[in-house]
Design an enzyme around this catalytic site. Structure first.
Site, PDB file in Angstrom:
ATOM      1  CB  ALA A 182       2.926  12.137   2.117  1.00 59.81           C
TER       2      ALA A 182
ATOM      3  CG  LEU B 114      -0.969   7.039   2.237  1.00 60.44           C
ATOM      4  CD1 LEU B 114      -1.717   7.833   1.167  1.00 60.44           C
ATOM      5  CD2 LEU B 114      -1.942   6.700   3.382  1.00 60.44           C
ATOM      6  CB  THR B 115       4.127   6.261   3.995  1.00 60.36           C
ATOM      7  OG1 THR B 115       2.995   5.858   4.761  1.00 60.36           O
ATOM      8  CG2 THR B 115       5.057   7.087   4.861  1.00 60.36           C
TER       9      THR B 115
ATOM     10  CD  GLU C 208      -3.228  -0.565   8.069  1.00 54.28           C
ATOM     11  OE1 GLU C 208      -4.444  -0.340   8.080  1.00 54.28           O
ATOM     12  OE2 GLU C 208      -2.730  -1.625   7.669  1.00 54.28           O
TER      13      GLU C 208
ATOM     14  CB  ILE D 108       6.027   0.481   1.053  1.00 50.46           C
ATOM     15  CG1 ILE D 108       6.040   1.977   0.694  1.00 50.46           C
ATOM     16  CG2 ILE D 108       4.863  -0.239   0.387  1.00 50.46           C
ATOM     17  CD1 ILE D 108       4.864   2.786   1.203  1.00 50.46           C
TER      18      ILE D 108
ATOM     19  CB  ILE E 275       4.564 -10.602  35.069  1.00 46.21           C
ATOM     20  CG1 ILE E 275       3.450  -9.678  35.596  1.00 46.21           C
ATOM     21  CG2 ILE E 275       4.370 -12.034  35.560  1.00 46.21           C
ATOM     22  CD1 ILE E 275       2.069  -9.985  35.075  1.00 46.21           C
TER      23      ILE E 275
ATOM     24  CG  PHE F 189      -1.974   0.879   1.437  1.00 47.98           C
ATOM     25  CD1 PHE F 189      -3.129   0.789   0.663  1.00 47.98           C
ATOM     26  CD2 PHE F 189      -1.920   1.865   2.414  1.00 47.98           C
ATOM     27  CE1 PHE F 189      -4.187   1.656   0.864  1.00 47.98           C
ATOM     28  CE2 PHE F 189      -2.979   2.735   2.629  1.00 47.98           C
ATOM     29  CZ  PHE F 189      -4.114   2.629   1.844  1.00 47.98           C
TER      30      PHE F 189
ATOM     31  CB  SER G  65       0.526  12.338  10.387  1.00 53.46           C
ATOM     32  OG  SER G  65       0.991  11.417  11.348  1.00 53.46           O
TER      33      SER G  65
ATOM     34  NE  ARG H 116      11.454 -16.223  38.930  1.00 54.15           N
ATOM     35  CZ  ARG H 116      12.709 -16.539  39.100  1.00 54.15           C
ATOM     36  NH1 ARG H 116      13.146 -17.775  38.857  1.00 54.15           N
ATOM     37  NH2 ARG H 116      13.574 -15.640  39.514  1.00 54.15           N
TER      38      ARG H 116
HETATM   39  N1  CAA Z   1     -13.699   7.888   4.140  1.00 53.42           N
HETATM   40  C1  CAA Z   1     -14.079   8.605   3.040  1.00 53.42           C
HETATM   41  N2  CAA Z   1     -13.608   9.838   2.766  1.00 53.42           N
HETATM   42  C2  CAA Z   1     -12.705  10.369   3.625  1.00 53.42           C
HETATM   43  C3  CAA Z   1     -12.251   9.680   4.766  1.00 53.42           C
HETATM   44  C4  CAA Z   1     -12.783   8.391   5.016  1.00 53.42           C
HETATM   45  N3  CAA Z   1     -12.417   7.680   6.091  1.00 53.42           N
HETATM   46  N4  CAA Z   1     -11.361  10.458   5.419  1.00 53.42           N
HETATM   47  C5  CAA Z   1     -11.252  11.593   4.715  1.00 53.42           C
HETATM   48  N5  CAA Z   1     -12.065  11.527   3.631  1.00 53.42           N
HETATM   49  C6  CAA Z   1     -12.297  12.573   2.624  1.00 53.42           C
HETATM   50  C7  CAA Z   1     -12.882  13.813   3.300  1.00 53.42           C
HETATM   51  O1  CAA Z   1     -14.289  13.732   3.381  1.00 53.42           O
HETATM   52  C8  CAA Z   1     -12.432  14.899   2.367  1.00 53.42           C
HETATM   53  O2  CAA Z   1     -13.286  14.952   1.236  1.00 53.42           O
HETATM   54  P1  CAA Z   1     -13.876  16.383   0.697  1.00 53.42           P
HETATM   55  O3  CAA Z   1     -12.661  17.275   0.555  1.00 53.42           O
HETATM   56  O4  CAA Z   1     -14.511  15.989  -0.582  1.00 53.42           O
HETATM   57  O5  CAA Z   1     -14.797  16.881   1.753  1.00 53.42           O
HETATM   58  C9  CAA Z   1     -11.076  14.417   1.878  1.00 53.42           C
HETATM   59  O6  CAA Z   1     -11.061  12.993   2.082  1.00 53.42           O
HETATM   60  C10 CAA Z   1      -9.931  15.026   2.637  1.00 53.42           C
HETATM   61  O7  CAA Z   1     -10.138  14.749   4.013  1.00 53.42           O
HETATM   62  P2  CAA Z   1      -9.526  15.628   5.154  1.00 53.42           P
HETATM   63  O8  CAA Z   1      -9.769  17.079   4.814  1.00 53.42           O
HETATM   64  O9  CAA Z   1     -10.012  15.110   6.449  1.00 53.42           O
HETATM   65  O10 CAA Z   1      -7.979  15.335   4.952  1.00 53.42           O
HETATM   66  P3  CAA Z   1      -6.739  15.762   5.838  1.00 53.42           P
HETATM   67  O11 CAA Z   1      -5.663  16.176   4.905  1.00 53.42           O
HETATM   68  O12 CAA Z   1      -7.170  16.699   6.911  1.00 53.42           O
HETATM   69  O13 CAA Z   1      -6.252  14.359   6.462  1.00 53.42           O
HETATM   70  C11 CAA Z   1      -6.215  12.491   7.971  1.00 53.42           C
HETATM   71  C12 CAA Z   1      -7.046  13.503   7.166  1.00 53.42           C
HETATM   72  C13 CAA Z   1      -7.241  11.686   8.752  1.00 53.42           C
HETATM   73  C14 CAA Z   1      -5.266  13.153   8.929  1.00 53.42           C
HETATM   74  C15 CAA Z   1      -5.462  11.564   6.968  1.00 53.42           C
HETATM   75  O14 CAA Z   1      -4.436  12.288   6.295  1.00 53.42           O
HETATM   76  C16 CAA Z   1      -4.845  10.344   7.655  1.00 53.42           C
HETATM   77  O15 CAA Z   1      -5.534   9.362   7.864  1.00 53.42           O
HETATM   78  N6  CAA Z   1      -3.543  10.407   7.964  1.00 53.42           N
HETATM   79  C17 CAA Z   1      -2.829   9.226   8.469  1.00 53.42           C
HETATM   80  C18 CAA Z   1      -2.225   8.474   7.321  1.00 53.42           C
HETATM   81  C19 CAA Z   1      -2.036   7.023   7.612  1.00 53.42           C
HETATM   82  O16 CAA Z   1      -2.858   6.354   8.222  1.00 53.42           O
HETATM   83  N7  CAA Z   1      -0.940   6.494   7.105  1.00 53.42           N
HETATM   84  C20 CAA Z   1      -0.670   5.095   7.214  1.00 53.42           C
HETATM   85  C21 CAA Z   1       0.080   4.634   6.021  1.00 53.42           C
HETATM   86  S1  CAA Z   1      -0.264   2.981   5.516  1.00 53.42           S
HETATM   87  C22 CAA Z   1       0.488   1.966   6.634  1.00 53.42           C
HETATM   88  O17 CAA Z   1       0.861   2.390   7.688  1.00 53.42           O
HETATM   89  C23 CAA Z   1       0.566   0.510   6.282  1.00 53.42           C
HETATM   90  C24 CAA Z   1       1.321  -0.261   7.311  1.00 53.42           C
HETATM   91  O18 CAA Z   1       2.301   0.135   7.874  1.00 53.42           O
HETATM   92  C25 CAA Z   1       0.935  -1.586   7.640  1.00 53.42           C
END
Ligand code: CAA
Length: 387
Positions: free
Chosen positions: A128, A123-124, A365, A155, A339, A121, A130, A270
């Site tokens: 980018a 994303l990070t 996540e 990742i 413990i 996945f 949090s 123990r």
């Molecule tokens: N479902 C649907 N839509 C969503 C949503 C959700 N859960 N969350 C946000 N959205 C939508 C919002 O409605 C918004 O839409 P509109 O602009 O059309 O209204 C849009 O997405 C943007 O949302 P926000 O304005 O809330 O976005 P933000 O920039 O303020 O960020 C955040 C929100 C919750 C902080 C988000 O950036 C976040 O979750 N950050 C954490 C990232 C993360 O979890 N990373 C983990 C990486 S993967 C990983 O970790 C895998 C691993 O190790 C195993």
């Protein structure tokens, strides 16, 4: 529905399988930074890579609660195996089924379900974390191909001795003012030209689960590899993370449960001051608190899963489940070490590994702090000002 006792026969089955096929390898998986092929084959044979995938594509078609119990039991045996299954099920199979075209589903679902291909996945990025919408990786259309440039980091499931497919967020609209609304999701197989692994991250725990940097250097994939709508990729990733947070909660539960059981066994056997240490109230109170917190976390995780299965909103409940279960998992592992005393600080006792593994669940996540942001935003009726 809420009392998970109805699932106990199911749990007994998956626990027996995890104890037989995964647990004996857990210490070596951690020490060698590697999940051996034999364990991969056993997990594949059990069908767990495709636990939630539709039966017609080789999956088991399980609901989210059963899937969470499987991730919990796999994690109770080995956190590294648990996180691999959590990513494959929640962050790959779920969004593929929800947003994929028929062609994409036919191509990738059987591969993910069998474990023939590991899904990761993307994303990070360095800037980018949090702030997941701050995607710098770009994708530009050149004829019938996307040309991708950029970098991902941390990742999971980037298993280098295995074919992998990455779902990557990419900026497809160069207009910065569009923010997350200029980000798409693209399917990138690891054999695509221009796909390169960078550093394998040197993690504190979950050592058997490969986590790496990925570099896209003029990486080319067909136009049809767009997953979901153009410029709607951020939301797709958020929806996938809602599901993922249930499985990370389940993972923390499994690790916490393992630590509790080890602590109980140690307290019973123990002997200090002529009696098992479990006869001391100081230890009894710890055990009572550990067991109660795990039970509370279990209800949170399964009820979020049940909401998802019922087609009801569950963003807030999934965030609550992950936030609470990961905290409980870490606290229980910490108490289990206490413990065990000095023995718990020794690498030959598994509580040390569990403590390192479970810490990830408060970070991966979405950190616990981000979970609280998600929870509060879903409670407070305050509109965000449009910029
Ligand atoms: N479902 C649907 N839509 C969503 C949503 C959700 N859960 N969350 C946000 N959205 C939508 C919002 O409605 C918004 O839409 P509109 O602009 O059309 O209204 C849009 O997405 C943007 O949302 P926000 O304005 O809330 O976005 P933000 O920039 O303020 O960020 C955040 C929100 C919750 C902080 C988000 O950036 C976040 O979750 N950050 C954490 C990232 C993360 O979890 N990373 C983990 C990486 S993967 C990983 O970790 C895998 C691993 O190790 C195993």
């Amino acid at each position: 529905m809420l009392d998970y006792i109805v699932y106990e026969d199911f749990r007994a089955e998956v626990r027996a399988k995890a104890e037989e096929t995964i647990a004996p390898h857990a210490a070596a998986i951690d020490a060698d930074d590697h999940i051996p092929e034999g364990v991969m084959a056993d997990v594949s044979k059990a069908g767990w890579f495709g636990a939630t995938a539709p039966v017609e594509y080789g999956g088991l078609g399980w609901d989210t609660v059963r899937y969470a119990i499987m991730v919990e039991e796999a994690s109770r045996a080995s956190g590294s195996v648990g996180v691999m299954l959590a990513v494959q099920g929640s962050l790959m199979i779920y969004p593929l089924e929800k947003y994929g075209t028929d062609k994409q589903i036919k191509e990738y679902m059987p591969q993910f379900a069998s474990g023939e291909v590991m899904g990761s996945f993307g994303l990070t990025e360095p800037s980018a974390g949090s702030d997941a919408g701050n995607t710098k990786t770009t994708a530009v259309l050149d004829g019938d191909e996307w040309v991708i440039n950029g970098q991902k980091c941390f990742i999971t499931n980037t298993k280098r001795d295995w074919p992998t497919v990455n779902f990557a967020t990419v900026r497809t609209d160069p207009d910065k003012a569009k923010g997350v609304h200029g980000v798409s999701s693209i399917i990138v197989p690891s054999d695509a030209p221009g796909f390169n692994y960078g550093r394998k991250e040197n993690k504190m725990g979950l050592r058997g689960s490969d986590t790496s940097e990925i570099f896209f250097e003029d990486c080319r994939v067909p136009k049809e590899n767009l997953l979901g709508e153009l410029n709607e990729g951020f939301k797709l990733f958020m929806v996938a993370l809602d599901a993922g947070r249930i499985s990370i909660g389940a993972m923390a539960l499994g690790l916490g449960q393992a630590a509790l059981e080890l602590a109980v066994k140690h307290a019973e056997t123990r002997v200090q001051f002529g009696k098992p240490i479990g006869t001391k109230q100081a230890i009894q109170f710890k055990i009572a608190e550990m067991a109660t917190k795990i039970r509370a976390a279990r209800f949170l995780v399964y009820s979020a899963g049940a909401l998802k299965d019922a087609g009801r909103p569950y963003t807030k409940e999934a965030a609550m489940a992950k936030y609470y279960a990961s905290q409980v998992g870490r606290e229980v592992a910490y108490d289990a070490i206490q413990i065990h005393g000095g023995l718990g600080y020794d690498k030959s006792y598994p509580v040390e590994r569990i403590y390192r593994d479970v810490k990830l669940d408060e970070i991966g996540e979405g950190t616990s702090e981000i979970q609280k942001v998600v929870i509060a935003r879903n409670i407070l009726n305050i509109q965000k000002k449009k910029k």
